[in-house]
Design an enzyme around this catalytic site. Structure first.
Site, PDB file in Angstrom:
ATOM      1  CB  CYS A 243      26.433  20.990  10.498  1.00  0.00           C
ATOM      2  SG  CYS A 243      24.995  21.790   9.775  1.00  0.00           S
TER       3      CYS A 243
HETATM    4  N1  LIG Z   1      20.711  25.111  10.344  1.00  0.00           N
HETATM    5  C1  LIG Z   1      22.020  25.183  10.137  1.00  0.00           C
HETATM    6  O1  LIG Z   1      22.768  25.693  10.956  1.00  0.00           O
HETATM    7  C2  LIG Z   1      22.623  24.669   8.850  1.00  0.00           C
HETATM    8  C3  LIG Z   1      23.864  25.156   8.435  1.00  0.00           C
HETATM    9  C4  LIG Z   1      24.398  24.714   7.253  1.00  0.00           C
HETATM   10  C5  LIG Z   1      23.720  23.733   6.536  1.00  0.00           C
HETATM   11  N2  LIG Z   1      22.524  23.243   6.971  1.00  0.00           N
HETATM   12  C6  LIG Z   1      21.849  22.219   6.177  1.00  0.00           C
HETATM   13  O2  LIG Z   1      20.550  22.665   5.818  1.00  0.00           O
HETATM   14  C7  LIG Z   1      19.663  21.558   5.759  1.00  0.00           C
HETATM   15  C8  LIG Z   1      18.460  21.820   6.637  1.00  0.00           C
HETATM   16  O3  LIG Z   1      18.869  21.948   7.989  1.00  0.00           O
HETATM   17  P1  LIG Z   1      18.023  22.754   9.047  1.00  0.00           P
HETATM   18  O4  LIG Z   1      18.799  22.810  10.284  1.00  0.00           O
HETATM   19  O5  LIG Z   1      17.544  24.035   8.461  1.00  0.00           O
HETATM   20  O6  LIG Z   1      16.781  21.781   9.242  1.00  0.00           O
HETATM   21  P2  LIG Z   1      15.530  21.997  10.208  1.00  0.00           P
HETATM   22  O7  LIG Z   1      15.294  20.681  10.813  1.00  0.00           O
HETATM   23  O8  LIG Z   1      15.718  23.154  11.100  1.00  0.00           O
HETATM   24  O9  LIG Z   1      14.350  22.413   9.237  1.00  0.00           O
HETATM   25  C9  LIG Z   1      13.991  21.682   8.144  1.00  0.00           C
HETATM   26  C10 LIG Z   1      12.487  21.727   7.945  1.00  0.00           C
HETATM   27  O10 LIG Z   1      12.225  20.884   6.854  1.00  0.00           O
HETATM   28  C11 LIG Z   1      10.960  20.291   7.074  1.00  0.00           C
HETATM   29  N3  LIG Z   1      10.802  19.141   6.204  1.00  0.00           N
HETATM   30  C12 LIG Z   1      11.331  17.917   6.344  1.00  0.00           C
HETATM   31  N4  LIG Z   1      10.980  17.133   5.308  1.00  0.00           N
HETATM   32  C13 LIG Z   1      10.230  17.899   4.498  1.00  0.00           C
HETATM   33  C14 LIG Z   1       9.588  17.666   3.273  1.00  0.00           C
HETATM   34  N5  LIG Z   1       9.671  16.496   2.659  1.00  0.00           N
HETATM   35  N6  LIG Z   1       8.881  18.655   2.733  1.00  0.00           N
HETATM   36  C15 LIG Z   1       8.794  19.852   3.346  1.00  0.00           C
HETATM   37  N7  LIG Z   1       9.404  20.142   4.490  1.00  0.00           N
HETATM   38  C16 LIG Z   1      10.103  19.166   5.065  1.00  0.00           C
HETATM   39  C17 LIG Z   1      10.972  19.984   8.540  1.00  0.00           C
HETATM   40  O11 LIG Z   1       9.647  19.821   9.025  1.00  0.00           O
HETATM   41  C18 LIG Z   1      11.674  21.207   9.121  1.00  0.00           C
HETATM   42  O12 LIG Z   1      10.741  22.175   9.537  1.00  0.00           O
HETATM   43  C19 LIG Z   1      20.467  20.324   6.173  1.00  0.00           C
HETATM   44  O13 LIG Z   1      20.932  19.673   5.023  1.00  0.00           O
HETATM   45  C20 LIG Z   1      21.617  20.932   6.940  1.00  0.00           C
HETATM   46  O14 LIG Z   1      22.757  20.098   6.886  1.00  0.00           O
HETATM   47  C21 LIG Z   1      21.954  23.720   8.115  1.00  0.00           C
END
Ligand SMILES: NC(=O)c1ccc[n+]([C@@H]2O[C@H](COP(=O)([O-])OP(=O)(O)OC[C@H]3O[C@@H](n4cnc5c(N)ncnc54)[C@H](O)[C@@H]3O)[C@@H](O)[C@H]2O)c1
Length: 391
Positions: A243
């Site tokens: 992030c």
């Molecule tokens: N995890 C955090 O701490 C956090 C905090 C705030 C914001 N975010 C935001 O949330 C979003 C996701 O982050 P995250 O850390 O949860 O990601 P992540 O990588 O942990 O998980 C995302 C999942 O999405 C899946 N994926 C990817 N492409 C896909 C598709 N086309 N169809 C279905 N599934 C798909 C991946 O296989 C993965 O399992 C990002 O935009 C991030 O900036 C995350």
């Protein structure tokens, strides 16, 4: 799990079959969700994962939470977001609410997600509702979670807004309604950029203090005694995670689309990326100059304490820089079993200097101190010990 707790039946759709299998076996891939919590949701029929996008036909609310990384030019890479929208579109039905929780620049919901869904949705689906509610999660935080962190919600129109507010009100203690999705998207970029620039400020300030023989940690503590107008940030090897180092570059890119320039943010990004070099040079100065290939032990490689996540960890740049300078580098992290296809060493690995990069729980650096190992502490965790310097 927050939606499960609120009484929703949840289906997790992911295109990674291995992850889906792991979840359905009851092993949580998310550190803040316990296996026990996941297993109980699965066995009560409240949660399951699938790779089958057609399951979306059963959902009244679809939240998109796919990664939004940078491409090799360090610009927004929305390919996963586009592919998720493309996967969802054929299965939305009349009155489905589609919410984007992924972080992105303002206009992503309106200009990218909505056109894809509207173009590919079933012909008999007339009304789809859209909103943006950026995910606010602080991994490893024992206090703030999905429920008690206020949630921004910006609907594309009045009806979308009402539905999205109702959904997030069922999950969160407080919903903050904003006028449109772009406000929510921009607010998310502001939140994370605020952290990036303040960390950069304190990293730059640290170098100035150090060059002048002043203990920056004491200065920060002194300044933090002011009860208003100051927020404490601490120096370190740089910024990591998916992030803080990433989202501000969505802002700089967005600025450039309108002929603008986010010079302040670009400068902060540069300062943070210079920190690994600064830390490496400080550590190498602690080693006897006659040693041609000093052995350097890095303590903690995760991007922050309390998590095993190594995505975008600044320790990668630190290690690369040390190796470029001829050092033999090993690492130790109680929360990371493997990192970039290398195994950790134990604390008895004989080194010329150790760098405490991330102060992980259960990291017993007292053994190193007892053995007289020189340590550069980048975390302000070890005070007044001989052989220990802080950045
Ligand atoms: N995890 C955090 O701490 C956090 C905090 C705030 C914001 N975010 C935001 O949330 C979003 C996701 O982050 P995250 O850390 O949860 O990601 P992540 O990588 O942990 O998980 C995302 C999942 O999405 C899946 N994926 C990817 N492409 C896909 C598709 N086309 N169809 C279905 N599934 C798909 C991946 O296989 C993965 O399992 C990002 O935009 C991030 O900036 C995350």
């Amino acid at each position: 799990m927050a939606a499960v707790d609120a009484g929703w039946i949840v289906i997790g759709v992911d295109n990674l079959a291995a992850k889906v299998d792991q979840i359905n076996r009851g092993t949580s891939p998310v550190e803040d969700v316990s296996g026990q919590q996941l297993q109980s949701a699965i066995s009560n029929g409240l949660y399951r994962a699938t790779t089958d996008f057609s399951e979306i036909t059963k959902a009244s609310v679809v939240t998109i939470c796919v990664p939004t990384p940078l491409d090799d030019k360090r610009e927004p890479d929305l390919s996963l977001l586009r592919s998720a929208a493309t996967g969802i579109a054929p299965y939305v039905s009349e009155k489905t609410l589609v919410v984007s929780e992924s972080t992105s620049y303002p206009g992503t919901l309106r200009d990218i997600i909505i056109p894809i869904v509207n173009e590919l949705k079933p012909v008999d689906t007339k009304n789809v509702f859209f909103a943006c509610a950026p995910e606010r999660v602080n991994p490893g935080d024992a206090i703030w979670n999905q429920k008690n962190t206020p949630r921004l919600v910006g609907g594309i129109d009045h009806e979308s807004q009402i539905r999205a507010i109702a959904f997030y009100n069922s999950i969160c203690d407080a919903v903050v309604a904003v006028s449109n999705p772009e406000i929510a998207e921009a607010a998310k970029l502001l939140e994370n950029t605020f952290r990036l620039v303040n960390i950069a400020l304190i990293n730059e300030f640290t170098q100035i203090c150090s060059a002048n023989g002043i203990n920056v940690n004491e200065v920060i503590k002194a300044a933090a005694s002011k009860p208003y107008g100051f927020m404490q940030f601490t120096p370190g090897v740089g910024v990591g995670g998916h992030c803080i180092p990433v989202d501000p570059l969505y802002l700089t890119w967005w600025a450039r689309q309108n002929g603008g320039e986010a010079t302040f943010v670009e400068s902060a990004d540069r300062i943070n990326h210079e920190m690994p070099k600064y830390v490496a040079e400080r550590a190498l100065r602690m080693v006897d100059g006659s040693i041609v290939n000093p052995k350097v032990l890095i303590l903690g490689v995760a991007y922050k304490p309390g998590v095993g996540d190594v995505r975008e960890t600044p320790v990668t740049e630190l290690r690369n820089y040390l190796q470029d300078r001829g050092a033999i580098v090993a690492w130790h992290d109680p929360m990371v079993p493997m990192w970039e296809e290398t195994n950790p060493v134990d604390l008895d690995w004989g080194c010329d200097v150790a760098i405490l990069a991330t102060n992980q729980p259960r990291l017993d650096f007292s053994r190193l101190i007892a053995n007289g190992v020189q340590i550069l502490d980048c975390t302000n965790s070890i005070t007044r010990q001989s052989g220990v310097s802080s950045i």
